[in-house]
Design a protein around this motif. Sequence first.
Motif, PDB file in Angstrom:
ATOM      1  N   PHE A 394       0.876  -1.179   0.000  1.00 33.29           N
ATOM      2  CA  PHE A 394       0.000   0.000   0.000  1.00 33.29           C
ATOM      3  C   PHE A 394       0.911   1.226   0.000  1.00 33.29           C
ATOM      4  O   PHE A 394       1.806   1.341   0.856  1.00 33.29           O
ATOM      5  CB  PHE A 394      -0.892   0.019   1.241  1.00 33.29           C
ATOM      6  CG  PHE A 394      -1.859  -1.135   1.326  1.00 33.29           C
ATOM      7  CD1 PHE A 394      -3.105  -1.054   0.736  1.00 33.29           C
ATOM      8  CD2 PHE A 394      -1.516  -2.292   2.002  1.00 33.29           C
ATOM      9  CE1 PHE A 394      -4.007  -2.102   0.823  1.00 33.29           C
ATOM     10  CE2 PHE A 394      -2.399  -3.357   2.093  1.00 33.29           C
ATOM     11  CZ  PHE A 394      -3.653  -3.271   1.502  1.00 33.29           C
ATOM     12  N   ILE A 395       0.683   2.165  -0.912  1.00 35.40           N
ATOM     13  CA  ILE A 395       1.569   3.320  -1.038  1.00 35.40           C
ATOM     14  C   ILE A 395       0.747   4.606  -1.091  1.00 35.40           C
ATOM     15  O   ILE A 395      -0.242   4.699  -1.835  1.00 35.40           O
ATOM     16  CB  ILE A 395       2.433   3.204  -2.307  1.00 35.40           C
ATOM     17  CG1 ILE A 395       3.338   1.965  -2.217  1.00 35.40           C
ATOM     18  CG2 ILE A 395       3.270   4.470  -2.512  1.00 35.40           C
ATOM     19  CD1 ILE A 395       4.125   1.689  -3.476  1.00 35.40           C
ATOM     20  N   ALA A 396       1.182   5.570  -0.299  1.00 39.07           N
ATOM     21  CA  ALA A 396       0.620   6.921  -0.342  1.00 39.07           C
ATOM     22  C   ALA A 396       1.689   7.832  -0.931  1.00 39.07           C
ATOM     23  O   ALA A 396       2.777   7.982  -0.345  1.00 39.07           O
ATOM     24  CB  ALA A 396       0.213   7.384   1.056  1.00 39.07           C
ATOM     25  N   ALA A 397       1.404   8.436  -2.072  1.00 39.46           N
ATOM     26  CA  ALA A 397       2.414   9.221  -2.794  1.00 39.46           C
ATOM     27  C   ALA A 397       2.007  10.679  -2.863  1.00 39.46           C
ATOM     28  O   ALA A 397       0.851  11.013  -3.168  1.00 39.46           O
ATOM     29  CB  ALA A 397       2.592   8.667  -4.205  1.00 39.46           C
ATOM     30  N   GLY A 398       2.962  11.562  -2.564  1.00 38.97           N
ATOM     31  CA  GLY A 398       2.720  12.985  -2.722  1.00 38.97           C
ATOM     32  C   GLY A 398       2.644  13.378  -4.188  1.00 38.97           C
ATOM     33  O   GLY A 398       2.860  12.547  -5.085  1.00 38.97           O
ATOM     34  N   ARG A 399       2.382  14.632  -4.438  1.00 36.31           N
ATOM     35  CA  ARG A 399       2.232  15.106  -5.816  1.00 36.31           C
ATOM     36  C   ARG A 399       3.310  16.102  -6.224  1.00 36.31           C
ATOM     37  O   ARG A 399       3.672  16.188  -7.405  1.00 36.31           O
ATOM     38  CB  ARG A 399       0.859  15.749  -5.998  1.00 36.31           C
ATOM     39  CG  ARG A 399      -0.302  14.775  -5.823  1.00 36.31           C
ATOM     40  CD  ARG A 399      -1.617  15.477  -6.068  1.00 36.31           C
ATOM     41  NE  ARG A 399      -2.752  14.557  -5.935  1.00 36.31           N
ATOM     42  CZ  ARG A 399      -4.024  14.909  -6.103  1.00 36.31           C
ATOM     43  NH1 ARG A 399      -4.324  16.181  -6.415  1.00 36.31           N
ATOM     44  NH2 ARG A 399      -4.981  14.021  -5.972  1.00 36.31           N
ATOM     45  N   GLU A 400       3.822  16.873  -5.282  1.00 36.72           N
ATOM     46  CA  GLU A 400       4.750  17.942  -5.616  1.00 36.72           C
ATOM     47  C   GLU A 400       6.197  17.514  -5.357  1.00 36.72           C
ATOM     48  O   GLU A 400       6.494  16.916  -4.313  1.00 36.72           O
ATOM     49  CB  GLU A 400       4.436  19.191  -4.777  1.00 36.72           C
ATOM     50  CG  GLU A 400       3.039  19.742  -4.980  1.00 36.72           C
ATOM     51  CD  GLU A 400       2.830  20.259  -6.385  1.00 36.72           C
ATOM     52  OE1 GLU A 400       3.830  20.731  -6.991  1.00 36.72           O
ATOM     53  OE2 GLU A 400       1.695  20.192  -6.887  1.00 36.72           O
ATOM     54  N   ALA A 428      -1.097  12.922   1.175  1.00 36.39           N
ATOM     55  CA  ALA A 428      -1.682  11.737   0.538  1.00 36.39           C
ATOM     56  C   ALA A 428      -2.213  10.795   1.610  1.00 36.39           C
ATOM     57  O   ALA A 428      -1.727  10.772   2.745  1.00 36.39           O
ATOM     58  CB  ALA A 428      -0.643  11.012  -0.312  1.00 36.39           C
ATOM     59  N   ARG A 429      -3.239  10.035   1.206  1.00 32.45           N
ATOM     60  CA  ARG A 429      -3.789   9.000   2.077  1.00 32.45           C
ATOM     61  C   ARG A 429      -4.210   7.816   1.202  1.00 32.45           C
ATOM     62  O   ARG A 429      -4.795   8.002   0.122  1.00 32.45           O
ATOM     63  CB  ARG A 429      -5.001   9.503   2.865  1.00 32.45           C
ATOM     64  CG  ARG A 429      -5.720   8.384   3.630  1.00 32.45           C
ATOM     65  CD  ARG A 429      -6.940   8.882   4.391  1.00 32.45           C
ATOM     66  NE  ARG A 429      -7.759   7.756   4.822  1.00 32.45           N
ATOM     67  CZ  ARG A 429      -7.547   7.031   5.923  1.00 32.45           C
ATOM     68  NH1 ARG A 429      -6.521   7.313   6.703  1.00 32.45           N
ATOM     69  NH2 ARG A 429      -8.329   6.027   6.230  1.00 32.45           N
ATOM     70  N   THR A 430      -3.931   6.612   1.686  1.00 31.36           N
ATOM     71  CA  THR A 430      -4.345   5.394   1.007  1.00 31.36           C
ATOM     72  C   THR A 430      -5.005   4.470   2.022  1.00 31.36           C
ATOM     73  O   THR A 430      -4.438   4.212   3.096  1.00 31.36           O
ATOM     74  CB  THR A 430      -3.141   4.678   0.364  1.00 31.36           C
ATOM     75  OG1 THR A 430      -2.575   5.538  -0.628  1.00 31.36           O
ATOM     76  CG2 THR A 430      -3.568   3.360  -0.272  1.00 31.36           C
ATOM     77  N   GLU A 431      -6.195   4.002   1.682  1.00 25.68           N
ATOM     78  CA  GLU A 431      -6.888   3.095   2.586  1.00 25.68           C
ATOM     79  C   GLU A 431      -6.220   1.723   2.581  1.00 25.68           C
ATOM     80  O   GLU A 431      -5.734   1.246   1.547  1.00 25.68           O
ATOM     81  CB  GLU A 431      -8.355   2.961   2.186  1.00 25.68           C
ATOM     82  CG  GLU A 431      -9.155   4.235   2.388  1.00 25.68           C
ATOM     83  CD  GLU A 431     -10.636   4.050   2.120  1.00 25.68           C
ATOM     84  OE1 GLU A 431     -11.029   2.920   1.738  1.00 25.68           O
ATOM     85  OE2 GLU A 431     -11.391   5.023   2.293  1.00 25.68           O
ATOM     86  N   THR A 432      -6.224   1.095   3.759  1.00 26.60           N
ATOM     87  CA  THR A 432      -5.676  -0.254   3.908  1.00 26.60           C
ATOM     88  C   THR A 432      -6.701  -1.104   4.657  1.00 26.60           C
ATOM     89  O   THR A 432      -7.741  -0.611   5.082  1.00 26.60           O
ATOM     90  CB  THR A 432      -4.361  -0.236   4.705  1.00 26.60           C
ATOM     91  OG1 THR A 432      -4.649   0.149   6.055  1.00 26.60           O
ATOM     92  CG2 THR A 432      -3.368   0.746   4.102  1.00 26.60           C
ATOM     93  N   ASP A 433      -6.364  -2.392   4.814  1.00 23.55           N
ATOM     94  CA  ASP A 433      -7.273  -3.261   5.557  1.00 23.55           C
ATOM     95  C   ASP A 433      -6.725  -3.619   6.933  1.00 23.55           C
ATOM     96  O   ASP A 433      -7.047  -4.658   7.494  1.00 23.55           O
ATOM     97  CB  ASP A 433      -7.585  -4.538   4.761  1.00 23.55           C
ATOM     98  CG  ASP A 433      -6.333  -5.194   4.220  1.00 23.55           C
ATOM     99  OD1 ASP A 433      -5.220  -4.743   4.565  1.00 23.55           O
ATOM    100  OD2 ASP A 433      -6.463  -6.169   3.459  1.00 23.55           O
TER     101      ASP A 433
END
Length: 488
Positions: A394-400, A428-433
């Motif tokens: 699971f990866i949360a990636a910034g944009r700038e 950034a946010r990524t949902e996980t289980d």
Amino acid sequence: MSDKIRLAGKLVLALGLVAFPVSSHRLAASSETRTGQRDHGADLGSPTLAVRVQAAIELGRCADRASTPLLLAALKDLEPAVRREAAKALAAIPDARSVPALIESLRDEDTNVRMYAAYALGEIRDVRAADALLRALRDAQWCVRDHAAWALREVRDPALAEKYAALLQDEAVEVATATWILRGLGDEAALQAVTGLFQAPQPAARLRAVRALRELNTAAVEPLLAALDDPDPAVRQSVVEVLEKTPGPAVKQALTARLAVEPEAPVREALERLLRSAYPPAEPAAWWSFDDQDPLTARDVTGRGSDGEIRRGTPVPGKVGAALKFGTGSYVGLGKVPKLPMANQGLTVMAWVRSEADRGVVVARGGAACGYSLYLLDGVARFGIRRDQERPAFIAAGREPLGREWVHLAAVVRSDGIELYVNGKRAARTETDGFIPGNAGQGMEIGGDLGNSPVEITDSFVGIIDEVKVYLTALSEEEIAEQCENNK
């Protein structure tokens, strides 16, 4: 009840309880029915005080509504003891016909008569008595006031909410008493009545409303937070004291915002005291500041022992004090860090970085089975976790792109997702289980990743890293922003 008792009752009412000079032998004879039962109605007309008192007591024990007219007449007896027992007996007979006479008895010269009259009205629960009972709350005797408060609570008519709320504007009535009465109407009605007083023009009324909210067993956070902006400093300070019992992120945010603009010293002191006691800053479980400029050992300045070995890192001036400069092949090896369990719990990792390349690992732990990594790829900050070997990371990636200036990075593992923060703001946010399920077989490194990656890369970080911290909890956005601001 026999006709003879009813007739005796009418006689008592007609004669106004005038005492008759008769012998005790004649009294005993006239107070018994032909069946041998005692005629309590007749006894209420006895010239003997003890007989009249006992008659009222017995009528109360019978609890027969047919006795109500006899007891109402006894409320006018010349002796307080008879009036007292008559009022007490009427409490056992919940008869609405008693209400006007009991209201009148609330003004009786005898304390006990007034007390039992209030008690009887509470048992009857007739809304007609409300105004008189409200007046009785100002009685000189505490026992009368307490019974009047209990009676008002027993009435339980929502239509009385406004009148009950008005008690909070009366300095003669204790806030706790007024609130207790209001709660008899239900928490929702009580809360609505109390919060309405925040619009009162008198600061004293608003202040008492704040204290009343403290007594209510219901959520009242929103009106209290609004009252933090009350024009009166005494009201604001009281709000701060009440909010001590309702901690939470929204409360902390409101207190912090108020502190920034509060002009009065006593209120500021109360705000600061509450923020320190109820919202102490989270303590890192490990912290590598690099301030001692040791070229061989990265010491955990918390004193918990998670020291690391510096490999080819160079002490240099940092964002705060000293830092470590990393290049190809350099890293800090921390081993398996037993003092930093990460399985099935929240986690926060943060650091200040000044990158000289577009890719590299800032902090990593674990590998392809489970673990996490905070890193740069294509100049952009990323944070990822792997929960098991069978599924992708699971990866949360910034944009700038981060550029080449100092940047504060923070990564958070929550029960339902991972988050990346750049300079105190969520990027950034990524949902996980779920959380990371294990403590990882591979070790932890700063500035690189010695094993296989839990995410995408193992490249060395090229640049400067400072103030690396690990928290064994998921910090809030406000807490992360505070950490960033403290080192700017």
